[in-house]
Motif scaffolding. Structure first.
Motif, PDB file in Angstrom:
ATOM      1  N   LEU A  45      -8.639  -8.035  -7.375  1.00  0.00           N
ATOM      2  CA  LEU A  45      -9.229  -8.308  -5.957  1.00  0.00           C
ATOM      3  C   LEU A  45      -9.195  -9.405  -5.724  1.00  0.00           C
ATOM      4  CD1 LEU A  45     -11.688  -7.368  -4.443  1.00  0.00           C
ATOM      5  CD2 LEU A  45     -13.308  -8.524  -5.796  1.00  0.00           C
ATOM      6  N   PRO A  46      -8.912 -10.812  -5.973  1.00  0.00           N
ATOM      7  CA  PRO A  46      -8.509 -11.951  -5.284  1.00  0.00           C
ATOM      8  C   PRO A  46      -6.724 -11.495  -4.143  1.00  0.00           C
ATOM      9  CG  PRO A  46      -9.242 -12.203  -6.734  1.00  0.00           C
ATOM     10  CD  PRO A  46      -9.233 -10.928  -7.530  1.00  0.00           C
ATOM     11  N   SER A  47      -5.936 -10.837  -5.144  1.00  0.00           N
ATOM     12  CA  SER A  47      -4.701 -10.991  -3.976  1.00  0.00           C
ATOM     13  C   SER A  47      -4.789  -9.735  -2.894  1.00  0.00           C
ATOM     14  CB  SER A  47      -3.636 -10.257  -5.351  1.00  0.00           C
ATOM     15  OG  SER A  47      -3.234 -11.187  -6.316  1.00  0.00           O
ATOM     16  N   VAL A  48      -6.018  -8.682  -3.279  1.00  0.00           N
ATOM     17  CA  VAL A  48      -6.090  -7.890  -2.363  1.00  0.00           C
ATOM     18  C   VAL A  48      -6.549  -8.781  -0.941  1.00  0.00           C
ATOM     19  CG1 VAL A  48      -7.162  -5.333  -1.600  1.00  0.00           C
ATOM     20  CG2 VAL A  48      -5.401  -5.775  -3.649  1.00  0.00           C
ATOM     21  N   LEU A  49      -7.850  -9.318  -0.882  1.00  0.00           N
ATOM     22  CA  LEU A  49      -8.534  -9.837  -0.638  1.00  0.00           C
ATOM     23  C   LEU A  49      -7.764 -11.306   0.536  1.00  0.00           C
ATOM     24  CD1 LEU A  49     -11.863 -11.275  -1.668  1.00  0.00           C
ATOM     25  CD2 LEU A  49     -12.182  -9.394  -0.074  1.00  0.00           C
ATOM     26  N   LEU A  50      -6.277 -11.689  -0.117  1.00  0.00           N
ATOM     27  CA  LEU A  50      -5.750 -12.388   0.343  1.00  0.00           C
ATOM     28  C   LEU A  50      -4.256 -12.265   0.749  1.00  0.00           C
ATOM     29  CD1 LEU A  50      -5.625 -15.654   1.051  1.00  0.00           C
ATOM     30  CD2 LEU A  50      -3.929 -15.780  -0.818  1.00  0.00           C
ATOM     31  N   ARG A  51      -4.389 -10.186   1.115  1.00  0.00           N
ATOM     32  CA  ARG A  51      -3.793 -10.115   1.078  1.00  0.00           C
ATOM     33  C   ARG A  51      -2.710  -9.821   3.034  1.00  0.00           C
ATOM     34  NH1 ARG A  51       0.668  -6.492  -0.799  1.00  0.00           N
ATOM     35  NH2 ARG A  51       1.642  -5.530   1.058  1.00  0.00           N
ATOM     36  N   ALA A  52      -4.854  -9.509   3.810  1.00  0.00           N
ATOM     37  CA  ALA A  52      -4.509  -9.286   4.839  1.00  0.00           C
ATOM     38  C   ALA A  52      -6.334  -9.623   5.330  1.00  0.00           C
ATOM     39  CB  ALA A  52      -4.386  -7.958   5.355  1.00  0.00           C
ATOM     40  N   THR A  53      -6.693 -10.015   6.334  1.00  0.00           N
ATOM     41  CA  THR A  53      -8.062  -9.609   6.992  1.00  0.00           C
ATOM     42  C   THR A  53      -8.484  -9.383   8.381  1.00  0.00           C
ATOM     43  OG1 THR A  53      -7.744 -12.499   7.832  1.00  0.00           O
ATOM     44  CG2 THR A  53      -8.570 -12.687   5.808  1.00  0.00           C
ATOM     45  N   GLU A  54      -9.559  -9.723   9.264  1.00  0.00           N
ATOM     46  CA  GLU A  54      -9.497  -8.940  10.401  1.00  0.00           C
ATOM     47  C   GLU A  54      -8.322  -9.712  11.793  1.00  0.00           C
ATOM     48  OE1 GLU A  54     -13.867  -8.639  10.973  1.00  0.00           O
ATOM     49  OE2 GLU A  54     -14.007  -6.718   9.615  1.00  0.00           O
ATOM     50  N   ARG A  55      -8.921 -11.556  10.810  1.00  0.00           N
ATOM     51  CA  ARG A  55      -8.797 -12.149  12.375  1.00  0.00           C
ATOM     52  C   ARG A  55      -6.433 -11.886  11.839  1.00  0.00           C
ATOM     53  NH1 ARG A  55     -10.839 -18.021  12.542  1.00  0.00           N
ATOM     54  NH2 ARG A  55     -13.055 -17.207  10.974  1.00  0.00           N
ATOM     55  N   ASP A  58      -2.144  -9.739   8.273  1.00  0.00           N
ATOM     56  CA  ASP A  58      -0.604  -9.717   7.423  1.00  0.00           C
ATOM     57  C   ASP A  58      -0.342 -10.877   6.781  1.00  0.00           C
ATOM     58  OD1 ASP A  58       0.248 -11.029   9.510  1.00  0.00           O
ATOM     59  OD2 ASP A  58       1.369  -9.571  10.601  1.00  0.00           O
ATOM     60  N   ILE A  59       0.543 -10.976   6.240  1.00  0.00           N
ATOM     61  CA  ILE A  59       0.605 -12.093   4.922  1.00  0.00           C
ATOM     62  C   ILE A  59       1.498 -13.176   6.062  1.00  0.00           C
ATOM     63  CG2 ILE A  59       2.336 -13.143   3.154  1.00  0.00           C
ATOM     64  CD1 ILE A  59       1.851 -10.494   2.155  1.00  0.00           C
ATOM     65  N   ARG A  60       2.527 -12.945   7.024  1.00  0.00           N
ATOM     66  CA  ARG A  60       3.088 -13.517   7.912  1.00  0.00           C
ATOM     67  C   ARG A  60       1.477 -14.423   8.520  1.00  0.00           C
ATOM     68  NH1 ARG A  60       4.541 -13.463  13.593  1.00  0.00           N
ATOM     69  NH2 ARG A  60       7.043 -14.478  13.730  1.00  0.00           N
ATOM     70  N   SER A  61       0.642 -13.832   9.050  1.00  0.00           N
ATOM     71  CA  SER A  61      -0.041 -15.193  10.407  1.00  0.00           C
ATOM     72  C   SER A  61      -1.027 -14.929   9.300  1.00  0.00           C
ATOM     73  CB  SER A  61      -1.310 -13.858  10.816  1.00  0.00           C
ATOM     74  OG  SER A  61      -1.366 -12.371   9.858  1.00  0.00           O
ATOM     75  N   ILE A  62      -1.203 -15.238   8.110  1.00  0.00           N
ATOM     76  CA  ILE A  62      -1.770 -16.258   7.483  1.00  0.00           C
ATOM     77  C   ILE A  62      -1.062 -17.059   7.271  1.00  0.00           C
ATOM     78  CG2 ILE A  62      -2.987 -16.107   5.324  1.00  0.00           C
ATOM     79  CD1 ILE A  62      -3.742 -13.126   5.305  1.00  0.00           C
ATOM     80  N   SER A  63      -0.010 -17.228   6.245  1.00  0.00           N
ATOM     81  CA  SER A  63       1.504 -18.352   6.093  1.00  0.00           C
ATOM     82  C   SER A  63       1.560 -19.093   7.534  1.00  0.00           C
ATOM     83  CB  SER A  63       2.621 -17.819   6.020  1.00  0.00           C
ATOM     84  OG  SER A  63       3.057 -18.708   5.552  1.00  0.00           O
ATOM     85  N   MET A  64       1.191 -18.166   8.667  1.00  0.00           N
ATOM     86  CA  MET A  64       1.958 -19.332  10.571  1.00  0.00           C
ATOM     87  C   MET A  64       0.055 -20.209   9.918  1.00  0.00           C
ATOM     88  SD  MET A  64       3.030 -16.885  12.558  1.00  0.00           S
ATOM     89  CE  MET A  64       2.799 -17.661  13.806  1.00  0.00           C
ATOM     90  N   HIS A  65      -1.130 -19.418   9.634  1.00  0.00           N
ATOM     91  CA  HIS A  65      -2.687 -19.843   9.879  1.00  0.00           C
ATOM     92  C   HIS A  65      -2.737 -22.078   9.313  1.00  0.00           C
ATOM     93  CE1 HIS A  65      -6.682 -20.540  10.755  1.00  0.00           C
ATOM     94  NE2 HIS A  65      -6.967 -21.179   9.751  1.00  0.00           N
ATOM     95  N   LEU A  66      -2.359 -21.031   7.288  1.00  0.00           N
ATOM     96  CA  LEU A  66      -2.018 -22.203   6.984  1.00  0.00           C
ATOM     97  C   LEU A  66      -1.513 -23.224   7.109  1.00  0.00           C
ATOM     98  CD1 LEU A  66      -2.470 -20.086   3.536  1.00  0.00           C
ATOM     99  CD2 LEU A  66      -4.505 -21.059   4.916  1.00  0.00           C
ATOM    100  N   ASP A  67      -0.171 -22.830   7.861  1.00  0.00           N
ATOM    101  CA  ASP A  67       0.862 -24.180   8.439  1.00  0.00           C
ATOM    102  C   ASP A  67       0.282 -25.216   9.231  1.00  0.00           C
ATOM    103  OD1 ASP A  67       2.876 -23.216   6.277  1.00  0.00           O
ATOM    104  OD2 ASP A  67       4.040 -22.111   8.091  1.00  0.00           O
TER     105      ASP A  67
END
Length: 421
Positions: A45-55, A58-67
């Motif tokens: 479950l945690p890995s699927v939740l952190l894989r993609a959100t509405e905002r 994808d992994i790339r956009s999550i990584s860019m946001h955390l950067d």
């Protein structure tokens, strides 16, 4: 100093205000009973939740946001403490005190947590099949990698045999065949159950006061949660029955001998500090009896060490040996256990073990991640705070250790040998 604050029904924040670090951290943990039926879904479950959100789809956009959040780290957690599964997320980020004036990262990281928890990317009313299948394969790979790590494999097989019929006999990540059976719909339904029925424990360490941290996390967790939370507990068997001895043949070049003992002592037990110190004398340090006598003096093991599961009441002895040394090494390891039970250790051994443990506990206080690991365990079973534990270790006598050693009983002996041995 840890302060506990109830944020909502079943949601507790354990906050440590400290200016020791330039970073802050927090973990969010959903507490579930660890069992075969849900172990795979809980781990997935945690890995699927952190894989993609509405905002962040994808992994790339999550990584860019955390950067953009000054390189914030945000990862998944799948922990097992006794027979309680803790799944969720861990974040570490630069403390707001070290940002340009007027900037704040903490609220933005909490906002991202809210996004991950409550706005996962969905399709047709459940998790996206592509994301679920990708994370299923990653989890299966992690489970099957134990076959390549024979030390981990031997320990897992020992626990499977020793704790057969107990929840602890199920691997932390579940079984590969159970992961394969998970579907996007079944995982989505499991997630709704997790959100509705799990106790939630949060640990925070940073410069914010507990009240300031509570104000941030209070935005995430609704005060309107129900009160019907799934109970979590661990079965602790106080003593072993008849000793089980199991051998398994595999294409390996080095034998793995693992011995499982029941202690009946968990972290809240008055004898826990004594058993912790005894564990260091027996095998959990380079000055231990197993290292000095069995490995160095007798040259019977390539390695030999002990570990404790302080929430389940177990102690494990793990060693690597030549196939032909099985009986000799087993007798030598158990002989050192008998020496501990007889109080056969010197003041020097006691001093070295106490120094080793004290140094390790003080190092925990210098690491945010280790503090999180230590204190989140209080959600499962409350033991001594670190300073209190150090104080108790300093006061222990040889007789205290000898008395605690009487509670150790051998349960299972597992030997992984070569196919021609």
């Amino acid at each position: 100093m840890i302060k506990d604050i109830v944020l909502a029904p079943g949601v507790t924040l354990r906050a440590m205000q400290t200016d020791k670090f330039k970073t802050s951290c927090f973990s969010v943990n959903f507490l579930r009973p660890h069992c075969r039926q849900t172990a795979a879904a809980d781990a997935l479950l945690p890995s699927v939740l952190l894989r993609a959100t509405e905002r962040y789809p994808d992994i790339r956009s999550i990584s860019m946001h955390l950067d953009e959040l000054y390189g914030t780290g945000f990862g998944t957690l799948v922990r097992r403490k006794g027979e309680v599964k803790l799944t969720g997320f861990y974040a570490d980020f630069i403390d707001d005190a070290f940002l340009p004036e007027g900037e704040a990262i903490f609220p933005a990281v909490v906002d991202f947590l809210h996004e991950v928890l409550y706005h996962p990317l969905t399709k047709n009313g459940c998790f996206c099949a592509k994301n679920v299948e990708g994370e299923k394969q990653n989890l299966i790979n992690a489970i099957e990698s134990d076959l390549n790590d024979k030390r981990a494999y031997a320990t897992a097989r020992l626990l499977e045999t020793m704790c057969a019929g107990e929840a602890y006999g199920t691997p932390r990540l579940g079984c590969a065949e159970d992961v394969r059976a998970v579907t996007p719909q079944s995982l989505w339904e499991h997630y709704q159950t997790v959100l509705r029925t799990s106790r939630i424990e949060i640990f925070y360490a940073g410069r914010c006061s507990p009240e300031e941290a509570a104000a941030q996390f209070g935005k995430v967790f609704s005060a309107e949660r129900g009160t019907d939370f799934v109970p979590v507990k661990t079965e602790v068997r106080r003593a072993a029955g008849e000793i089980k001895e199991v051998a398994e043949a595999m294409d390996v070049t080095q034998g793995k001998l693992v011995i499982g003992l029941r202690t009946g002592v968990t972290v809240s037990d008055p004898d826990y500090p004594a058993l912790l110190l005894l564990n260091a004398i027996y095998g959990w340090s380079v000055s231990s009896k197993l290292y000095r006598n069995v490995r160095e003096k007798l040259s019977l093991c390539y390695y030999a060490s002990t570990s404790m599961e302080k929430y389940k009441g177990l102690m494990l002895v793990s060693s690597g040996i030549a196939f032909e040394n099985y009986e000799t090494a087993k007798r030598a390891i158990l002989r050192e256990l008998d020496a501990c039970k007889n109080g056969d250790f010197t003041e020097e051994e006691l001093h070295q073990a106490r120094s080793f443990l004290t140094s390790s506990l003080r190092a925990t206080m210098d690491s945010p991640a280790r503090l999180d690991e230590f204190y989140i365990g209080s959600a499962v079973e409350r033991g001594d705070d670190i300073p209190e534990l150090i104080e108790k270790l300093d006061a222990l006598t040889a007789e205290d250790l000898r008395r605690a050693a009487q509670k150790l009983s051998v349960d299972t002996i597992y030997f992984l040998k070569g196919e021609s041995a």
